[in-house]
Enzyme design. Structure first.
Site, short mmCIF file in Angstrom:
data_model
loop_
_atom_site.label_atom_id
_atom_site.label_comp_id
_atom_site.label_asym_id
_atom_site.label_seq_id
_atom_site.Cartn_x
_atom_site.Cartn_y
_atom_site.Cartn_z
N LYS A 140 101.61 24.10 7.74
CA LYS A 140 101.20 24.57 6.43
C LYS A 140 101.68 26.00 6.23
O LYS A 140 101.52 26.85 7.12
CB LYS A 140 99.67 24.53 6.30
CG LYS A 140 99.15 25.10 4.98
CD LYS A 140 97.63 25.18 4.99
CE LYS A 140 97.10 25.81 3.71
NZ LYS A 140 95.62 25.96 3.72
N ASP A 242 84.57 26.78 1.84
CA ASP A 242 85.57 25.95 1.17
C ASP A 242 86.35 25.04 2.12
O ASP A 242 87.36 24.45 1.76
CB ASP A 242 86.55 26.81 0.36
CG ASP A 242 87.01 26.10 -0.91
OD1 ASP A 242 86.27 25.22 -1.38
OD2 ASP A 242 88.10 26.40 -1.41
#
Length: 346
Positions: A140, A242
């Site tokens: 990522k 989150d």
């Protein structure tokens, strides 16, 4: 005695072969991946000659290595002739790989033998994701803020064992449903665009609507919840939120008769490979035999000014439903996440 002219004539006839430096090629369809593969190969080769200390020092968590390459021997179709590679905390990450039993040679082969393949992901993130050719790792891209956040929490993370990332090779090749679970309810369903994919990622409301449960039995549930609780408490202490539980559910019965489409365009798993699989089998009392793959993902979001502002905006927008929004304080986020998982796992 041969004349000078005769010697010169012989020299002209002699073919001289120039020996060029052998350079390992890293062919990729874009410079970012070529440089990444070169950088991983370079770093692993350099670390072979360094002994990892028994105890890491504070400076190890602030260190970085940087190499600048200006090399005309590289074919521009394979690698740029000018580039820079920076690696953060190389000794620390080498130590982490050892703790997780990851062999450096196998790690390098996974990342450099063939170029990683770009994969689509749900959500609004601008980050790019790639999967290695052997499907062992997901890559990522990070923003500068996320890099800074990782740097800041690395010293605290190092002695803690978070839930291991799921074995992507298995999840992406078997017959399964995939969920991204946060424990929130507002805007937590797969979009129409997401549902058009061969392997969509469903969300919390989809999970509840489907009546899905993780059937692993009480002993396994207790062990898993203890691990998740420890991880959440750690993230909460660092003021992080989150994050999600990425859950892959493989239907063994269907998997024996069907072949699931492969989003990365690669073949399925091989039974001959001796690979450790991070998964939990369903309990014998489950409605149907399944295998569950799980991992905590997206653990770098700090609850700072931006997230506080986002919470205020969503609270105004959704009013009494604000408790179900994903953007809340880390303590509340963690409690809600664990409550949801406790209900989801039986």
């Amino acid at each position: 005695m041969a004349s000078t002219a005769a010697i010169a004539a012989k020299l002209k006839k002699k073919h001289v072969r120039v020996k060029h430096q052998k350079v390992k090629l890293f062919r990729a369809n874009e410079p970012l991946l070529s440089v990444f593969m070169w950088g991983v190969n370079h770093s692993i080769n350099e670390l072979v000659h360094i002994n990892i200390p028994v105890m890491l020092m504070p400076d190890d968590f602030r260190a970085h290595s940087k190499v600048r390459v200006d090399n005309h021997l590289f074919n521009k179709e394979n690698l740029p002739s000018h580039f820079k590679v920076k690696e953060y905390c190389p000794i620390v990450f080498r130590n982490l790989r050892e703790r997780f039993g990851i062999d450096d040679h196998e790690f390098r082969e996974s990342l450099t033998r063939s170029q990683p393949v770009s994969v689509e992901t749900p959500g609004r993130s601008a980050a790019r994701f790639f999967i290695t050719s052997d499907k062992m790792y997901i890559l990522k891209t990070l923003t500068s803020e996320e890099v800074e956040q990782m740097h800041a929490l690395l010293k605290q993370y190092h002695p803690v064992r978070l839930v291991r990332e799921m074995l992507v090779r298995e999840v992406s090749s078997l017959n399964y449903r995939k969920y991204d679970l946060k424990g929130s309810t507002v805007d937590r369903e797969a979009s129409t665009k997401e549902l058009e994919k061969d392997l969509p990622t469903f969300k919390d409301n989809d999970f509840v609507k489907d009546g899905t449960k993780v059937h692993i039995g009480e002993p396994a549930k207790q062990s898993l919840m203890e691990t998740l609780t420890a991880d959440v408490e750690f993230l909460t202490r660092l003021h992080l939120m989150d994050y999600s539980l990425l859950l892959g559910i493989h239907d063994i019965t269907r998997g024996n008769t069907e072949t699931q489409p492969d989003p990365a365009g690669m073949s399925g798993d091989s039974e001959e490979e001796d690979v450790e699989i991070y998964a939990i089998e369903s309990h014998e009392s489950a409605p149907q035999p399944e295998v569950y793959f799980m991992a905590l993902i997206d653990v770098l979001t700090h609850y700072g000014v931006k997230k506080q502002a986002a919470k205020a905006a969503k609270t105004v927008k959704y009013g009494s439903s604000a408790d179900g929004i994903s953007t809340v304080e880390p303590d509340q986020y963690g409690r809600r996440f664990l409550d949801f998982m406790n209900q989801a796992i039986v």
